[in-house]
Design a protein around this motif. Structure first.
Motif, PDB file in Angstrom:
ATOM      1  N   TYR A   1      31.716 -26.759 -55.140  1.00  0.00           N
ATOM      2  CA  TYR A   1      32.768 -26.303 -56.041  1.00  0.00           C
ATOM      3  C   TYR A   1      32.164 -25.536 -57.228  1.00  0.00           C
ATOM      4  O   TYR A   1      32.572 -24.422 -57.546  1.00  0.00           O
TER       5      TYR A   1
ATOM      6  N   LYS B   1      32.774 -21.532 -57.808  1.00  0.00           N
ATOM      7  CA  LYS B   1      33.517 -21.148 -59.010  1.00  0.00           C
ATOM      8  C   LYS B   1      32.706 -20.138 -59.808  1.00  0.00           C
ATOM      9  O   LYS B   1      33.188 -19.085 -60.232  1.00  0.00           O
TER      10      LYS B   1
ATOM     11  N   THR C   1      44.311 -13.689 -61.364  1.00  0.00           N
ATOM     12  CA  THR C   1      45.115 -14.768 -60.796  1.00  0.00           C
ATOM     13  C   THR C   1      44.610 -15.194 -59.425  1.00  0.00           C
ATOM     14  O   THR C   1      44.423 -16.378 -59.144  1.00  0.00           O
TER      15      THR C   1
ATOM     16  N   LEU D   1      41.342 -17.132 -59.566  1.00  0.00           N
ATOM     17  CA  LEU D   1      41.559 -18.499 -60.019  1.00  0.00           C
ATOM     18  C   LEU D   1      42.186 -19.353 -58.918  1.00  0.00           C
ATOM     19  O   LEU D   1      41.822 -20.505 -58.706  1.00  0.00           O
ATOM     20  N   GLU D   2      43.150 -18.687 -58.234  1.00  0.00           N
ATOM     21  CA  GLU D   2      43.810 -19.419 -57.159  1.00  0.00           C
ATOM     22  C   GLU D   2      42.828 -19.833 -56.063  1.00  0.00           C
ATOM     23  O   GLU D   2      42.902 -20.938 -55.530  1.00  0.00           O
ATOM     24  N   SER D   3      41.907 -18.926 -55.729  1.00  0.00           N
ATOM     25  CA  SER D   3      40.976 -19.268 -54.640  1.00  0.00           C
ATOM     26  C   SER D   3      40.043 -20.408 -55.048  1.00  0.00           C
ATOM     27  O   SER D   3      39.704 -21.270 -54.247  1.00  0.00           O
TER      28      SER D   3
ATOM     29  N   GLU E   1      40.899 -22.731 -57.106  1.00  0.00           N
ATOM     30  CA  GLU E   1      41.761 -23.904 -57.057  1.00  0.00           C
ATOM     31  C   GLU E   1      41.936 -24.401 -55.625  1.00  0.00           C
ATOM     32  O   GLU E   1      41.911 -25.591 -55.340  1.00  0.00           O
ATOM     33  N   LYS E   2      42.101 -23.414 -54.738  1.00  0.00           N
ATOM     34  CA  LYS E   2      42.276 -23.742 -53.314  1.00  0.00           C
ATOM     35  C   LYS E   2      41.063 -24.492 -52.781  1.00  0.00           C
ATOM     36  O   LYS E   2      41.182 -25.482 -52.072  1.00  0.00           O
TER      37      LYS E   2
ATOM     38  N   ALA F   1      38.947 -26.254 -54.472  1.00  0.00           N
ATOM     39  CA  ALA F   1      38.930 -27.613 -55.022  1.00  0.00           C
ATOM     40  C   ALA F   1      39.897 -28.499 -54.249  1.00  0.00           C
ATOM     41  O   ALA F   1      39.569 -29.643 -53.877  1.00  0.00           O
ATOM     42  N   ARG F   2      41.082 -27.928 -53.971  1.00  0.00           N
ATOM     43  CA  ARG F   2      42.090 -28.720 -53.291  1.00  0.00           C
ATOM     44  C   ARG F   2      41.595 -29.136 -51.895  1.00  0.00           C
ATOM     45  O   ARG F   2      41.724 -30.283 -51.485  1.00  0.00           O
TER      46      ARG F   2
END
Lengths: 228, 464
Positions: free
Chosen positions: B31, B35, B146, B149-151, B153-154, B156-157
């Motif tokens: 992660y 990031k 955006t 950031l989304e990727s 977040e993805k 991490a999820r």
């Protein structure tokens, strides 16, 4: 002479009683420690034969209690336990002697004689039986006036037998007291027998009256024939 | 209450925990790395745009007309002395706060901005340019990140989503693993349960001799072998002992019964009683010998050692038994140096010598010869040989004669006598004194050899 026998096994107690009675002792037998203590404390007793393993109070407890009371009656312990620790424990508690079961009766008698004789002088310098004479200082043996040469072992054996004259002596007693072998060992029985034979041939063979007798199953005895 | 878990469950839990831990650490690093990568790519893109705008502004020397080349699509803003001099439509669409002040950037050139679920990176650059007069321009470029950031977040999820999956896999794997590892143990347990005193000959299966469980199994099997041997010995000993006890008992009983039944004269009774007493003597001797052996077996005996002269002790035993030899016309010779001193317990030592010598006398024919030799070798080893010229002992029985109640010739034993424990006691006596004893080859008769190690001769402590 009054002997108190504290022994819980009735057959053994009876056998000891009979044996001692026939030797002319007065005997009281009791089967428990408490009774033994009561008898020993309340009447005049010359010697106590004490079994260690008793129901109720153990022999050691009784012995301790008696000694605390200030009774110094000689005590001969009879027990089936024969480790050194047991012996030490018994003697430490104030017992005068110790005999391990199964003991030979002549040995019991000899120990009793030794304990009840205590205090009296034991210095006999000459031993005599019929026409046999021993000089304990020069270690010379004579029979009917004739010198009998003995080896040193034969002399020691004869002296021991003579000191117990009229009383039977077991092989165990000889092994223990004459050969100084503390542990009973089978080879010694044969050795003792051979020594006895040789001794007999020297002191008895050329004389009319035999003095050294073998009692089968018991041991040996020095006596004149007319004695019982 | 204390929770007690089976070894297998413990293994499983531990394993699972370990897997989860490893996964968590790995996920964290993945992660962090991803990031960082994504952010730096975004920053590079932004930097490029800032550079482009800044270059145009610089080259224009402050001439607004040249700026139109930059187009209207990218959201950016050019200020002169913090007053807006140019902004694109895209910038206006951002609804960025109207006035930017030096405080907005707080000494940092980078800023983030969010509006209506869109995220922007905003960067400022300062450009000084001009031909006649110097202008101070502030170039501010925004770039939407955006998606980036989304990727992140993805990522991490999905890493978090992996945890239950890994958990299931780890539990299943550990279960399998511990089952596999403990399987042989279970098998051993079942097999071991079948072994009892009656089936001591059974052995556990060795699946893999090289792994830990295989090693353990081998050790266990060795233990079983020793146990079986001891058990056999005990069984034989019990049988022999009861035989030895029964013989005199039978004799006592029948003598007594016959005497009572025949009711002869007093002398007959006396004979019977005497015979019974002789047998009780035998019994008493037997019990004494057995007790002596077992007492030492139990290891409860305290034995004192002292430095003793072997010559004098052997001499005293010879002196004691010489008479038996003489009776049979046997000559005993004793060859020895002046003195040999050794740490021993004299009672045990003498008893051993006594029993061996007595045995030799028993089995040596009339007018035979018994030679005793005591010597210390250069290495310090002390050796005692007792050699007779009797019938000797066959080589295959030389170990066995030291066993309790063992007799070479059962028929003979009655006439020779003894409890059958003499040599066993002798062996014990020698071993207590740190020596060993055995019958060795000799040209004629039996030779009993006792050997005492050198160190016990020099050792001044009374260690056993």
């Amino acid at each position: 002479m009054h002997i108190l026998v504290v022994e819980d096994e009735p057959k053994v107690a009876q056998a000891i009683k009979n044996g001692l009675l026939s030797e002319g002792y007065r005997v009281t037998t009791v089967h428990t420690g408490e009774e033994g203590f009561f008898q020993a404390a309340s009447q005049k007793v010359d010697l106590i034969l004490l079994d260690l393993m008793l129901p109720g109070k153990s022999g050691i407890e009784i012995l301790n209690a008696l000694r605390e009371l200030g009774k110094d009656t000689p005590v001969l312990i009879l027990t089936a336990k024969d480790t050194i620790e047991d012996r030490v424990l018994g003697l430490d508690s104030g017992a005068d002697d110790y005999l391990v079961k199964p003991f030979a009766f002549p040995e019991l008698l000899a120990r009793i004689r030794a304990l009840t004789r205590r205090g009296r002088s034991d210095q006999v310098l000459k031993l005599k039986l019929a026409d046999l004479e021993l000089d304990c200082i020069t270690r010379k043996v004579k029979r009917n006036g004739y010198d009998i040469p003995l080896t040193s072992k034969e002399y020691e054996l004869l002296e021991y037998l003579m000191r117990h004259q009229g009383h039977a002596v077991s092989r165990e007693m000889l092994a223990h007291d004459v050969w100084q072998v503390k542990d009973r060992a089978t080879p010694l029985d044969n050795v003792i027998d051979v020594h006895i034979n040789r001794l007999r041939s020297k002191i008895d063979t050329n004389f009319d009256q035999p003095l050294l007798h073998t009692i089968r199953g018991i041991g040996f005895i020095m006596k004149t024939e007319d004695e019982p | 209450m204390k929770l007690v878990l089976s070894f297998r469950t413990q293994l499983m839990l531990l394993n699972t925990l370990l897997v989860i831990l490893i996964y968590a650490v790995a996920a964290f690093f993945i992660y962090a790395f991803m990031k960082n990568r994504i952010e730096s790519v975004e920053l590079e893109k932004l930097q490029e745009q800032v550079s482009t705008v800044s270059t145009v502004v610089y080259k224009s020397g402050g001439d607004y007309n040249d700026w139109y080349h930059l187009g209207d699509q990218k959201p950016f803003l050019i200020m002169e002395d913090w007053k807006v001099s140019y902004q694109t439509t895209a910038w206006k669409d951002l609804n960025f706060p109207d006035k930017l002040t030096p405080g907005d950037f707080n000494n940092k050139s980078l800023k983030t901005y969010s509006a209506e679920q869109h995220n922007y990176l905003v960067k400022i650059n300062f450009v000084r340019t001009g031909i006649d007069t110097m202008h101070n321009f502030q170039v501010v470029v925004a770039m939407e990140n955006t998606e980036a950031l989304e990727s992140v977040e993805k990522l991490a999820r999905s890493l978090v989503l992996g945890i239950p999956l890994i958990l299931i896999l780890a539990v299943a794997g550990s279960f399998f693993l511990s089952n596999h590892a403990m399987g042989p143990v279970k098998l051993l347990r079942i097999k071991a349960q079948q072994i009892s005193a009656q089936s001591l000959s059974l052995r556990l299966p060795v699946i893999n001799a090289r792994d830990d469980i295989g090693q353990l199994t081998i050790v266990f099997n060795d233990l079983l072998t020793r146990l079986e041997y001891t058990f056999e010995q005990l069984k034989r000993f019990t049988a022999d002992a009861s035989h030895e006890f029964r013989t005199p008992l039978t004799s006592i009983r029948s003598t007594g019964q016959v005497a009572l039944k025949n009711a002869g004269n007093v002398n007959d009774f006396k004979d019977a009683v005497a015979s019974m007493l002789e047998d009780t003597d035998r019994l008493a001797n037997l019990i004494h010998d057995l007790l002596q052996l077992t007492r030492h077996d139990a290891g409860r005996l305290k034995i004192d050692f002292s430095k003793e002269d072997l010559v004098s002790h052997i001499n005293s035993v010879i002196e004691e038994l010489k008479i038996l030899a003489e009776e049979k016309g046997i000559t005993i010779s004793f060859l020895h140096p002046d003195t040999i001193r050794l740490h021993i317990n004299p009672a045990y030592f003498k008893q051993a010598i006594r029993n061996i010598l007595h045995n030799a006398i028993k089995y040596t024919p009339g007018s035979g010869l018994i030679e005793i030799q005591l010597r210390q070798e250069e290495s310090g080893i002390i050796r005692i040989d007792i050699k007779d010229n009797g019938p000797g002992i066959p080589p295959d029985l030389r170990e066995k004669v030291f066993e309790r109640f063992f007799r070479i010739d059962n028929a003979r034993s009655a006439s020779v006598g003894g409890s059958g424990l003499g040599l066993a006691i002798a062996k014990q006596g020698i071993e207590i004194n740190n020596g060993n004893i055995k019958f060795v080859d000799s040209n004629r008769g039996a030779t009993c050899r006792m050997v005492f190690p050198a160190n016990s001769a020099q050792d001044d402590s009374s260690a056993i």
